[in-house]
Design a protein around this motif. Sequence first.
Motif, PDB file in Angstrom:
ATOM      1  N   LEU A 147       0.818  -1.215   0.000  1.00 28.12           N
ATOM      2  CA  LEU A 147       0.000   0.000   0.000  1.00 28.12           C
ATOM      3  C   LEU A 147       0.853   1.268   0.000  1.00 28.12           C
ATOM      4  N   GLU A 148       0.322   2.324  -0.550  1.00 27.93           N
ATOM      5  CA  GLU A 148       0.995   3.621  -0.535  1.00 27.93           C
ATOM      6  C   GLU A 148       0.992   4.147   0.903  1.00 27.93           C
ATOM      7  N   MET A 149       2.133   4.689   1.343  1.00 29.29           N
ATOM      8  CA  MET A 149       2.270   5.175   2.709  1.00 29.29           C
ATOM      9  C   MET A 149       1.223   6.253   3.041  1.00 29.29           C
ATOM     10  N   GLY A 150       0.592   6.105   4.194  1.00 33.66           N
ATOM     11  CA  GLY A 150      -0.350   7.124   4.660  1.00 33.66           C
ATOM     12  C   GLY A 150      -1.630   7.209   3.854  1.00 33.66           C
ATOM     13  N   ALA A 151      -1.940   6.137   3.105  1.00 31.43           N
ATOM     14  CA  ALA A 151      -3.177   6.073   2.310  1.00 31.43           C
ATOM     15  C   ALA A 151      -3.254   7.173   1.256  1.00 31.43           C
ATOM     16  N   VAL A 152      -2.084   7.633   0.813  1.00 32.14           N
ATOM     17  CA  VAL A 152      -2.061   8.642  -0.256  1.00 32.14           C
ATOM     18  C   VAL A 152      -2.474   7.976  -1.566  1.00 32.14           C
ATOM     19  N   ILE A 153      -3.238   8.676  -2.378  1.00 37.73           N
ATOM     20  CA  ILE A 153      -3.568   8.175  -3.722  1.00 37.73           C
ATOM     21  C   ILE A 153      -2.628   8.866  -4.700  1.00 37.73           C
ATOM     22  N   PRO A 154      -1.667   8.109  -5.234  1.00 37.32           N
ATOM     23  CA  PRO A 154      -0.641   8.756  -6.048  1.00 37.32           C
ATOM     24  C   PRO A 154      -1.078   9.000  -7.497  1.00 37.32           C
TER      25      PRO A 154
END
Lengths: 392, 97
Positions: free
Chosen positions: B9-16
């Motif tokens: 998963l992307e760190m901190g629930a960021v949507i890249p």
Amino acid sequence: MGKKLAITGNQAVAEAMKQINPDVCAAYPITPSTEIMQRFASFVSDGVVDTELVTVESEHSAMSACIGASAAGGRVMTATSSQGLALMWEMLHIASGMRLPIAMALVNRALSAPLNIHGDHSDGMGSRDCGWIQLYSENAQEAYDNIFQAVRIAEHEDIRLPAMVCMDGFIISHSIESMEFLPDDVVKDFIGEFKPTNPLLDVDKPVTYGPLVLPDYYIEFKKAQHEAIKRAKRVTLEVAKEFEKISGRSYGLFESYRLEDAEIAIVVLNSAAGTAKDVVDAFRDKGIKVGLLKPRLFRPFPYEEVADALGGAKVIGVFDRADSFGGFGPMYMEIASAMVASGSSPLMINRIYGLGGRDFMPEDAEAVIKELVEIADTGKAGTLKEYIGVRE
Amino acid sequence: MKLKGWKELEMGAVIPEAGNAEQYNTGSWRAFRPQWIEENCIQCLFCWIYCPDSSVTVKDGKRGEFDYGHCKGCGVCAHECPGKKGNKAIVMVEEGN
Ligand code: SF4
Ligand code: SF4
């Protein structure tokens, strides 16, 4: 070798912040931490730092602005105490959940009611579950040194979590003591450039912060956060080693004081540890094998290492300057967890002291150590949890 | 769809990835469906401006069909639609009817 000065804990932290020169500070004044931001505001208006200082209308807003600025890609710092931290509570979780390496000075103060402005650990301990790394400091020197290390730990690429540095309100924040400063260029090298991950201001690579995550993914994000803060133990030691090279001062996960062969151990956090060490010496002079453990990294808590250090003790007295009403003090719970997990079963008592800034005197430490000696002799621990220094 | 594990998963629930909300079909939540009655439409595009979900499609300056994959059926478009001579060009119809 840096210059030596007599200075208060708050001034030391403000000075550290000046040397770090963060991109953004958002803060709201609250006793006893006010002086930190007050001094820092002078540095901003005098042009000695390049920081954007955001003067907000509450601590909730202060932490919100810190979160926004950190997500935007800045190096961000703030300071608070007591009710201020309590008002930030909601945002503390958002900072850690979003993995934003904000550094905060927490000048420990009691929580209302009754209203009190003096030092105890109710604020810091109350926020122990907010996902922030917590470093505690015995004196101004440690607070100053911990601020730099907290920035490095928080920003480490394996961690990326916010960190708070705690010191005792008034006892340290407002008392003048002699301490040594690091030269500006040494600090600059040690701190290094901040490299943001997923900065919102990178318009070529737009990202979204703060989406809704439902039961199909929430727990995976929390597991990742748990693994990240666990790594802070290793990184704290790595950063401490590097810090020793520039300062000559060595730090660990905690401080062991005359613990090696100790049969009786006491656990004391922050400024009271200084007083208690003198009392330990006095008992040692009488041939009584007593030692002290002063925790430094409280979150993540180094269970195995603490259990190792306390492993030889038959009796342990844990001092708490905060209470979990209806439960044991927060420090006792950690020490008990550490001992149980290690398989050793010393007799352990919990003594609550110094709430609302009540002085911790050598006689207080002396009385508890005497009690521990008796417990060691009889093998019986009377009252497990009790307040000390209280009038009947 | 295979769900990702915690390490992926992307760190901190960021949507890249920008704009990927388009891949998430929110239309299935809808209880009422807006229906376009073309003969009452004066092409004012109020519906397009007001729709909070960008679910009114427009091509060459002209109103097209609803994007039912994303329209959540809030009814804002129907409320705002002036229509022609008092006859609405958007009406809300209960799903399943
Ligand atoms: S019902 Fe709501 S979501 Fe659907 S098209 Fe109309 S305004 Fe947009
Ligand atoms: S608001 Fe009504 S009249 Fe205007 S363009 Fe949309 S459907 Fe047509």
